[in-house]
Every structure is written in C-alpha cells, then in structure tokens.
Design an enzyme around this catalytic site. Structure first.
Site, short mmCIF file in Angstrom:
data_model
loop_
_atom_site.label_atom_id
_atom_site.label_comp_id
_atom_site.label_asym_id
_atom_site.label_seq_id
_atom_site.Cartn_x
_atom_site.Cartn_y
_atom_site.Cartn_z
N THR A 157 -4.23 3.22 7.32
CA THR A 157 -4.50 4.45 6.42
C THR A 157 -3.11 5.18 6.30
O THR A 157 -2.35 4.98 7.17
CB THR A 157 -5.47 5.48 7.21
OG1 THR A 157 -5.08 5.80 8.31
CG2 THR A 157 -6.74 4.45 7.25
N VAL A 158 -2.86 5.97 5.40
CA VAL A 158 -1.99 6.98 5.53
C VAL A 158 -2.65 8.34 5.52
O VAL A 158 -3.58 8.47 4.78
CB VAL A 158 -1.02 6.79 4.26
CG1 VAL A 158 -0.20 5.38 4.25
CG2 VAL A 158 -1.87 6.62 2.88
N TRP A 211 -0.99 -0.68 2.50
CA TRP A 211 0.16 0.10 1.71
C TRP A 211 1.41 -0.78 1.84
O TRP A 211 1.87 -1.15 2.88
CB TRP A 211 0.24 1.40 2.05
CG TRP A 211 -0.95 2.49 1.97
CD1 TRP A 211 -2.10 2.54 2.72
CD2 TRP A 211 -1.44 3.18 0.58
NE1 TRP A 211 -3.09 3.52 2.24
CE2 TRP A 211 -2.74 3.64 0.84
CE3 TRP A 211 -1.06 3.29 -0.54
CZ2 TRP A 211 -3.50 4.46 -0.03
CZ3 TRP A 211 -1.54 4.08 -1.30
CH2 TRP A 211 -2.70 4.73 -1.08
N CYS A 267 -2.56 9.72 -2.24
CA CYS A 267 -3.61 10.06 -1.39
C CYS A 267 -3.81 11.54 -0.96
O CYS A 267 -2.69 12.35 -0.52
CB CYS A 267 -3.38 9.11 0.18
SG CYS A 267 -4.37 9.51 1.18
N TYR A 303 -15.77 11.57 -2.79
CA TYR A 303 -15.92 10.09 -2.61
C TYR A 303 -17.35 9.66 -2.23
O TYR A 303 -17.67 8.34 -2.55
CB TYR A 303 -15.02 9.70 -1.29
CG TYR A 303 -13.54 9.46 -1.37
CD1 TYR A 303 -12.81 8.46 -1.76
CD2 TYR A 303 -12.80 10.84 -1.13
CE1 TYR A 303 -11.51 8.67 -2.09
CE2 TYR A 303 -11.56 10.84 -1.46
CZ TYR A 303 -10.81 9.71 -1.86
OH TYR A 303 -9.51 9.60 -1.94
#
Length: 344
Positions: A118-119, A84, A51, A182
């Site tokens: 999220t991370v 994740w 990421c 993105y």
C-alpha cells in the site's frame, strides 16, 4: 490503498466490501521507541497522487513544511497485482531508493510480507525497508513527533485541546465517507450497495449541516479532520459519483460541501497537491471488474474548483496563528494540465 489481483477482482460477489486494515504499525517517533527515530533526511514518503489515503500525507507534509526533512517519491497512477511502480522516474527507478516497485521496500522489511502493498508508506532509506504504512497514525505523527522540523508558521493540525473531537469526527468520516465510497463501489450485492450508498449520503448530509454555520469541522482553523474529509470530496465528482455509483448527487450539487471543498482546494497545500489526471486514470484503468473497458472519462469540467466560495464570511482563520506554506517545490509540482489552473 490495498493492491489487488492483476485481473482487477475488487468485488466479492454477494458480499460487502471489507477493507484489510492490518498495517505495519511501527512508528517514526521523536524518541525512536520503535527503532525509527525522527531524523531529517533519513526517511522517504512514498505516495501515489491518485490515492486519497496518500493524498492526506502529501497535504500534511506540505502544510507543516516537512519537504526538506522527509523526501517524497511519487509512484505512477496505475499498478498491477505486484505493486505500485516508479514509472514516472527516469529508468523507472526511484532516484533515492533505487527500486522499481515499492514492493521491494516491503520485502526488505519482511521477505514473506503477506498483506497488501500500500501507499502511503514511509521508507527508512538506510535499510531500504518500510518503517510504517499505517496511514491514519502517520499524519498524526507528522504533526506531533516531527515538530522540531516544522516550518516557522506551521499550523497546529492536531491541537491537544481538540484531539478528542478531531478523533471522534475523523472516525465517522473514515467509516461512512472515506471508506464509505469504497463500500458502495466494491459492493458485491444490490443490498450491500444500497446500504453503503444510504449511509454515505446520510453522513454527508450531517456534515453539511455541521458546516453550514462554521467554516471548518473542528474549531476555527484547519485541522486533521478537514484534511481527511477533503481527500474524498475532491475525488467525488471525478470518480466516486460515476465509477463507484455514489450518484444521489454530485458534490457540485451539494451547496455547503461544494463551497467547503472549494475553500480548502483554494488554500495553499490542498488543491496544489491534487492530480485529477492521475486520480481518474487509477480508478478507471485499474478497477477493470467495474470498468472493463478501462476507458477514462474526459470530464468533469475542473474550472468550477476555482470559483468563489464565500466561506470566509463564516470567519475562521485557516492557519490559526500560523502562515500558509510557501510555493510548491518545483520537483513536486503537479503538471498544470492535470489541474483546474490548466483546464481548457
């Protein structure tokens, strides 16, 4: 990076890509005003090396020498619709948090947590709950709130005199480059894709012009702005050029930006945090609506990242009055085969 349905539905037909920017905005600060005081050993930074947003935090933590103050948990490169996972760890559990999925730490914070898992995320180890996942503020706080735990010789990545300029350029880098790739890759229409593609390369052209006669984006040392641009550039040819159709040119075909990216890559704390294998596996395996087969490409050849860049001729001092970070802790070393140093 926001989680998506297991089916891999990242594209909304006919629409522009819009990132959900609602994060847990409590902060870990020196005065603990949000209930999370800076305290060595209390927090765990959870990341995926795939990421780019997490890569920012990994780099800043390493440059500032916070490894002994904030431990790091590394998730695998792929995920499903839930979360994740810690599939790289023995037994598939994070050895500090004792959980299989980072989702569990989000639900500790809010059992009804409604947004993307999220991370990067900073987890409060005693409670097992996420303290924050606000990736943009997170790295600034590592620079400004954790100073008591910085290593001797740590660089000033967010110097007070340059903050306005760093914030200004960081904003356009996020809008047009970090998120711009993105917006192109997840565009739901030809019109949306073409607009995003043009905007991305117009910004890259302007950044190349800026960097043509100065080594770093702001001032004569590495700052937060360089970290933010680097994490997109280092993924450009491996992922964004082909997978996201950002294909006016490869990074390796943009001389100024390619030399700038190599300069940073070869600086301790940058390239030694990058795992090209995890990066490619994440994008090509997870985004099945734009890569249905899940086939991961073998290229590009990584050895070019180690070629001379000659940017030192522009002057500048990478760490200012500080020093480079020491060797990467053994437990956090990227496998050699996933790097240019181990490329065949």
């Amino acid at each position: 990076m926001t989680e998506e349905p297991e089916s891999g539905s990242y594209v909304e037909p006919g629409a522009e890509f819009k990132r959900d920017q609602r994060y847990i905005t409590t902060r870990v600060t020196a005065d603990g005003r949000d209930g999370y005081p800076v305290e060595a050993g209390r927090y765990r930074l959870v990341v995926s090396r795939a990421c780019p947003w997490a890569n920012r935090a990994i780099i800043v933590r390493r440059l500032l020498g916070l490894e002994n103050a904030i431990s790091m948990g590394v998730c695998g490169p792929t995920h499903d619709k839930r979360s994740w996972t810690f599939d790289l760890d023995p037994g598939g559990r994070d050895p500090v948090l004792g959980i299989e999925r980072i989702q569990e730490a989000y639900f500790k914070r809010d059992p009804e947590y409604p947004r993307g898992i999220t991370v990067p995320a900073i987890v409060d180890v005693p409670s097992g709950a996420v303290a924050t996942n606000d990736f943009a503020q997170m790295t600034l706080d590592l620079s400004t709130e954790w100073t008591a735990h910085h290593r001797p010789g740590a660089p000033e990545l967010y110097p007070e005199a340059l903050r306005e300029e760093i914030d200004e350029i960081g904003s356009v880098i996020y809008r047009d480059v970090n998120n711009g790739v993105y917006r192109a890759g997840f565009a739901g229409s030809q019109r949306a894709y073409e607009a995003a593609h043009r905007r991305l390369f117009e910004r890259l052209d302007r950044l190349a012009e800026r960097l043509s006669d100065q080594r770093y984006l702001v001032g004569d040392t590495i700052t937060e702005a360089d970290v933010r641009l680097f994490t997109t550039l280092v993924r450009f040819d491996a992922v964004y050029h082909g997978h996201f159709k950002c294909n006016r040119a490869k990074l390796a075909e943009m001389p100024v930006l390619w030399a700038y990216a190599r300069d940073l890559f070869q600086t301790p704390g940058f390239g030694d945090t990058v795992d090209f294998d995890h990066t490619k596996r994440h994008y090509y395996e997870v985004h099945r609506d734009i890569n249905p087969t899940g086939i991961v490409p073998l290229g590009p050849d990584l050895r070019g990242w180690l070629s001379p860049h000659h940017r030192e001729q522009l002057g500048g001092r990478p760490f200012g009055d500080g020093t480079p970070p020491g060797p990467t802790p053994v437990a956090e070393t990227v496998p050699l085969a996933h790097t240019p140093w181990g490329a065949d």
